[in-house]
Design an enzyme around this catalytic site. Structure first.
Site, PDB file in Angstrom:
ATOM      1  N   LYS A  22       0.954  -1.204  -0.119  1.00 37.85           N
ATOM      2  CA  LYS A  22       0.336  -0.309   0.155  1.00 37.85           C
ATOM      3  C   LYS A  22       0.875   1.547   0.088  1.00 37.85           C
ATOM      4  O   LYS A  22       1.248   2.389  -1.298  1.00 37.85           O
ATOM      5  CB  LYS A  22      -0.597   0.138   1.227  1.00 37.85           C
ATOM      6  CG  LYS A  22      -1.669   1.621   1.810  1.00 37.85           C
ATOM      7  CD  LYS A  22      -2.499   0.941   2.927  1.00 37.85           C
ATOM      8  CE  LYS A  22      -1.770   1.768   4.016  1.00 37.85           C
ATOM      9  NZ  LYS A  22      -1.489   3.054   4.006  1.00 37.85           N
ATOM     10  N   ASN A  23       2.082   1.525   1.102  1.00 38.06           N
ATOM     11  CA  ASN A  23       3.034   2.590   1.030  1.00 38.06           C
ATOM     12  C   ASN A  23       3.481   2.539  -0.031  1.00 38.06           C
ATOM     13  O   ASN A  23       3.732   4.183  -0.086  1.00 38.06           O
ATOM     14  CB  ASN A  23       3.454   2.237   1.946  1.00 38.06           C
ATOM     15  CG  ASN A  23       2.434   2.805   3.407  1.00 38.06           C
ATOM     16  OD1 ASN A  23       0.913   3.004   3.762  1.00 38.06           O
ATOM     17  ND2 ASN A  23       2.758   3.031   4.716  1.00 38.06           N
ATOM     18  N   CYS A 115      -5.397  13.319  12.304  1.00 34.08           N
ATOM     19  CA  CYS A 115      -5.408  12.293  12.344  1.00 34.08           C
ATOM     20  C   CYS A 115      -5.761  11.108  13.606  1.00 34.08           C
ATOM     21  O   CYS A 115      -5.592  11.493  14.094  1.00 34.08           O
ATOM     22  CB  CYS A 115      -4.964  11.529  11.484  1.00 34.08           C
ATOM     23  SG  CYS A 115      -3.387  10.980  11.218  1.00 34.08           S
ATOM     24  N   ARG A 120      -0.185  14.823  12.335  1.00 28.82           N
ATOM     25  CA  ARG A 120       1.252  14.452  11.735  1.00 28.82           C
ATOM     26  C   ARG A 120       0.758  16.150  10.548  1.00 28.82           C
ATOM     27  O   ARG A 120      -0.254  15.924   8.822  1.00 28.82           O
ATOM     28  CB  ARG A 120       0.209  13.679  10.925  1.00 28.82           C
ATOM     29  CG  ARG A 120       0.440  12.208  11.498  1.00 28.82           C
ATOM     30  CD  ARG A 120      -0.409  11.419  10.572  1.00 28.82           C
ATOM     31  NE  ARG A 120       0.421  10.197   9.640  1.00 28.82           N
ATOM     32  CZ  ARG A 120       0.740   9.433   9.553  1.00 28.82           C
ATOM     33  NH1 ARG A 120      -1.120   8.396   9.527  1.00 28.82           N
ATOM     34  NH2 ARG A 120       1.157   8.887   8.580  1.00 28.82           N
ATOM     35  N   ASP A 304       4.647   0.935  11.966  1.00 26.69           N
ATOM     36  CA  ASP A 304       3.352   0.028  11.004  1.00 26.69           C
ATOM     37  C   ASP A 304       3.059  -1.104  11.948  1.00 26.69           C
ATOM     38  O   ASP A 304       2.576  -1.650  11.938  1.00 26.69           O
ATOM     39  CB  ASP A 304       3.611   0.233  10.648  1.00 26.69           C
ATOM     40  CG  ASP A 304       3.220   1.439   9.530  1.00 26.69           C
ATOM     41  OD1 ASP A 304       2.855   2.471  10.572  1.00 26.69           O
ATOM     42  OD2 ASP A 304       3.072   1.825   8.537  1.00 26.69           O
ATOM     43  N   ARG A 396      -9.022  -0.463   4.418  1.00 22.17           N
ATOM     44  CA  ARG A 396      -7.025   0.752   4.116  1.00 22.17           C
ATOM     45  C   ARG A 396      -6.390   0.126   3.147  1.00 22.17           C
ATOM     46  O   ARG A 396      -5.823   0.319   2.242  1.00 22.17           O
ATOM     47  CB  ARG A 396      -7.465   1.999   4.959  1.00 22.17           C
ATOM     48  CG  ARG A 396      -8.833   2.886   4.892  1.00 22.17           C
ATOM     49  CD  ARG A 396      -8.195   4.193   5.799  1.00 22.17           C
ATOM     50  NE  ARG A 396      -6.602   4.604   5.570  1.00 22.17           N
ATOM     51  CZ  ARG A 396      -5.662   4.352   6.084  1.00 22.17           C
ATOM     52  NH1 ARG A 396      -5.612   4.338   7.645  1.00 22.17           N
ATOM     53  NH2 ARG A 396      -4.835   4.848   5.526  1.00 22.17           N
TER      54      ARG A 396
HETATM   55  C1  UD1 Z   1       4.085   7.112   6.116  1.00 16.17           C
HETATM   56  C2  UD1 Z   1       3.582   6.082   6.158  1.00 16.17           C
HETATM   57  C3  UD1 Z   1       3.103   5.228   7.684  1.00 16.17           C
HETATM   58  C4  UD1 Z   1       4.580   5.307   8.354  1.00 16.17           C
HETATM   59  C5  UD1 Z   1       5.145   6.894   8.401  1.00 16.17           C
HETATM   60  C6  UD1 Z   1       6.233   6.239   9.370  1.00 16.17           C
HETATM   61  C7  UD1 Z   1       2.738   6.153   3.872  1.00 16.17           C
HETATM   62  C8  UD1 Z   1       1.192   6.139   2.894  1.00 16.17           C
HETATM   63  N1  UD1 Z   1       2.395   6.412   5.120  1.00 16.17           N
HETATM   64  O1  UD1 Z   1       3.845   8.259   6.475  1.00 16.17           O
HETATM   65  O2  UD1 Z   1       2.723   4.057   7.167  1.00 16.17           O
HETATM   66  O3  UD1 Z   1       3.786   5.047  10.026  1.00 16.17           O
HETATM   67  O4  UD1 Z   1       5.099   6.477   7.255  1.00 16.17           O
HETATM   68  O5  UD1 Z   1       7.014   5.635   8.753  1.00 16.17           O
HETATM   69  O6  UD1 Z   1       3.323   5.953   3.774  1.00 16.17           O
HETATM   70  N2  UD1 Z   1       6.218  15.833  10.028  1.00 16.17           N
HETATM   71  C9  UD1 Z   1       5.413  16.717  10.102  1.00 16.17           C
HETATM   72  N3  UD1 Z   1       6.185  17.135   9.654  1.00 16.17           N
HETATM   73  C10 UD1 Z   1       5.828  16.825   8.547  1.00 16.17           C
HETATM   74  C11 UD1 Z   1       5.574  15.285   8.534  1.00 16.17           C
HETATM   75  C12 UD1 Z   1       5.913  14.887   9.889  1.00 16.17           C
HETATM   76  O7  UD1 Z   1       6.744  17.029  12.184  1.00 16.17           O
HETATM   77  O8  UD1 Z   1       5.830  18.140   7.629  1.00 16.17           O
HETATM   78  C13 UD1 Z   1       6.054  14.070  10.836  1.00 16.17           C
HETATM   79  C14 UD1 Z   1       4.537  12.999  11.644  1.00 16.17           C
HETATM   80  O9  UD1 Z   1       4.025  14.250  12.440  1.00 16.17           O
HETATM   81  C15 UD1 Z   1       4.884  12.067  12.451  1.00 16.17           C
HETATM   82  C16 UD1 Z   1       6.521  12.127  12.075  1.00 16.17           C
HETATM   83  O10 UD1 Z   1       7.058  13.336  11.088  1.00 16.17           O
HETATM   84  O11 UD1 Z   1       5.392  12.318  13.736  1.00 16.17           O
HETATM   85  C17 UD1 Z   1       6.558  10.847  10.590  1.00 16.17           C
HETATM   86  O12 UD1 Z   1       5.800  11.394   9.558  1.00 16.17           O
HETATM   87  P1  UD1 Z   1       6.161  10.527   8.424  1.00 16.17           P
HETATM   88  O13 UD1 Z   1       7.879  10.547   8.018  1.00 16.17           O
HETATM   89  O14 UD1 Z   1       6.346  12.280   7.111  1.00 16.17           O
HETATM   90  O15 UD1 Z   1       4.798   9.728   8.464  1.00 16.17           O
HETATM   91  P2  UD1 Z   1       3.969   9.778   6.290  1.00 16.17           P
HETATM   92  O16 UD1 Z   1       4.814  10.040   5.624  1.00 16.17           O
HETATM   93  O17 UD1 Z   1       3.095  10.756   7.501  1.00 16.17           O
END
Ligand code: UD1
Length: 417
Positions: A22-23, A115, A120, A304, A396
């Site tokens: 999925k990811n 969420c 996030r 995850d 999902r």
């Molecule tokens: C992706 C995965 C999710 C997984 C996560 C961490 C997908 C669709 N989802 O989520 O399943 O749990 O990686 O391995 O691939 N953050 C900020 N600002 C930002 C971006 C992130 O503060 O602009 C923080 C987030 O709130 C979170 C952390 O960084 O606490 C990790 O986020 P990120 O690595 O971006 O995860 P996702 O891409 O949302």
């Protein structure tokens, strides 16, 4: 509404196949916006988030032909708006920012909002895209991005954000000049996205390390690409085999991307062996042992898999801990596991888990995708019947999980509630 009803106590035996990731599929689907020709994707999982991505791509101006596991995507006349109705159901919709800015110089993407597993934000995505020349404003709940041709830049992420790295990889592929991403995320799904972009003609090196270099090209071309298998689904099956004291051959297992998880599982008494067609899993000894885990960016232990390994620890000997370092508020499964008889105490970002002699079936409520999986795992070993409600979260991200688990001996059924 549907729920899953599980009769616990049946060891799983046989072969179980892992679906497409999925990811990896989500960013790859959205990256097809970067190409003006048709891309053909295979090993596309049949999941609700994937259906949502197709709806989004259609709204953004793509023509889509879908068959079992395959999708042909042709961007025809692109338009820049990703509406709230879709973004609120799938946060990953924000991954269309990079491609839309690169193709149209404009992106109007609804702000994802809060969420279930924490705030996030997407601030790191926006800051990095600003370094490439984009300007953003927030208006009526929408992130409105505008730019001329994106310019290559040196970008150092404060945190190795997965989605941020993906948005930037996509944007930089069509930018003018060279972009260097420092402290980039190294997750296998990022490597898969980079390989897909390269198959379309992008010039990328360093993916899989924390420094990725992208030389922008004028345009990307048609290609055919097979999406990697889902490491989180694979990890969930591995835990199911160990928890139920069964033996599974996990087919199409992306073992090389599971290292952070397998190291921990081996410490806990899980035996794995690579076979030609997959990974063979069973317990190494009669008992499972508790351990201490901290979730980390790849190659560390994946957030995850945190909920699923917590269920495993409920059945282990002794006390262990899980420190959740990636997301705040990702312990909503704890109270539900406690309803099944687990002994778990929360202290800030750490959960202390003491193994119990057995769990007992009860009605429980899934709160997010991976929490749903942890409750199913617990239900598979609990004495009596467990009912897992709100399984729309599960749909999902896990393809036909009850069918796959039934085929290897679980007593699990989907019923209308
Ligand atoms: C992706 C995965 C999710 C997984 C996560 C961490 C997908 C669709 N989802 O989520 O399943 O749990 O990686 O391995 O691939 N953050 C900020 N600002 C930002 C971006 C992130 O503060 O602009 C923080 C987030 O709130 C979170 C952390 O960084 O606490 C990790 O986020 P990120 O690595 O971006 O995860 P996702 O891409 O949302």
């Amino acid at each position: 509404m549907e729920k899953l009803v599980i009769e616990g106590g049946n060891p799983l035996h046989g072969t179980i196949r892992v679906s497409g990731s999925k990811n990896a599929a989500l960013p790859i689907l959205l990256a097809s916006l970067l190409c003006s020709e048709t891309v053909t994707l295979t090993n596309v999982p049949n999941l609700r988030d994937i259906t949502t991505s197709f709806k989004l791509l259609e709204l953004l101006g793509c023509k889509i032909e879908r068959a079992e596991g395959t999708a042909k995507i042709t961007p025809v006349t692109l338009q820049p708006e990703a509406p709230y109705e879709l973004v609120k159901t799938m946060r990953a919709s924000v991954l269309c920012l990079g491609p839309l800015l690169a193709r149209l110089g404009q992106a109007d993407v609804a702000l994802p909002g809060g969420c279930a597993i924490g705030a996030r934000p997407v601030d790191l995505h926006l800051k990095a895209l600003e370094r490439m020349g984009a300007e953003f404003s927030l208006d009526s709940g929408y992130i409105r991005g505008r730019c001329g041709k994106l310019q290559g830049a040196k970008i150092s992420f404060e945190f190795p954000t997965v989605g941020g790295t993906e948005n930037l990889l996509m944007a930089a592929s069509l930018a003018k000049g060279t972009t260097v991403l420092e402290n980039a995320a190294r997750e296998p799904e990022i490597v898969d996205l980079a390989k897909f972009l390269i198959a379309m003609g992008a010039k990328i090196s360093g993916h899989g390390t924390s420094v990725i270099t992208i030389e922008g090209v004028e345009k990307l071309h048609a290609c055919e690409y097979k999406i990697m298998p889902d490491r989180i689904e694979a990890g969930t099956f591995i835990i199911a085999a160990a928890m139920t004291d069964g033996e599974l051959l996990v087919e199409d297992c992306p073992t090389e991307s599971l290292e952070g998880l397998l190291v921990v599982l081996q410490e806990m008494g899980v035996y794995t062996e690579e076979k030609e067609t997959g990974l063979l899993v069973r317990r190494a000894t009669n008992l499972l042992y508790a351990t201490d885990i901290t979730t980390q960016p790849f190659p560390g232990f994946p957030t995850d898999m945190q909920a699923q390994v917590m269920s495993l620890m409920c059945c282990a000997t002794g006390a262990g801990s899980i420190d959740e370092k990636i997301f705040e508020n990702r312990f909503m499964h704890v109270q539900e596991l406690v309803r099944l008889g687990a002994d778990i105490k929360l202290k800030g970002s750490t959960a202390i888990i003491r193994g119990v002699t057995h769990l007992t079936g009860a009605p429980v409520m899934a709160s997010d995708l991976r929490a749903s999986a942890s409750l199913i795992l617990a239900g598979l070993v609990a004495h009596g019947e467990t009912e897992v409600e709100r399984i729309y979260h599960l749909d999902r991200g896990y393809e036909a999980i009850e069918k796959k688990l039934s085929a290897v001996g679980a007593k699990i059924a989907r019923v209308s509630s």
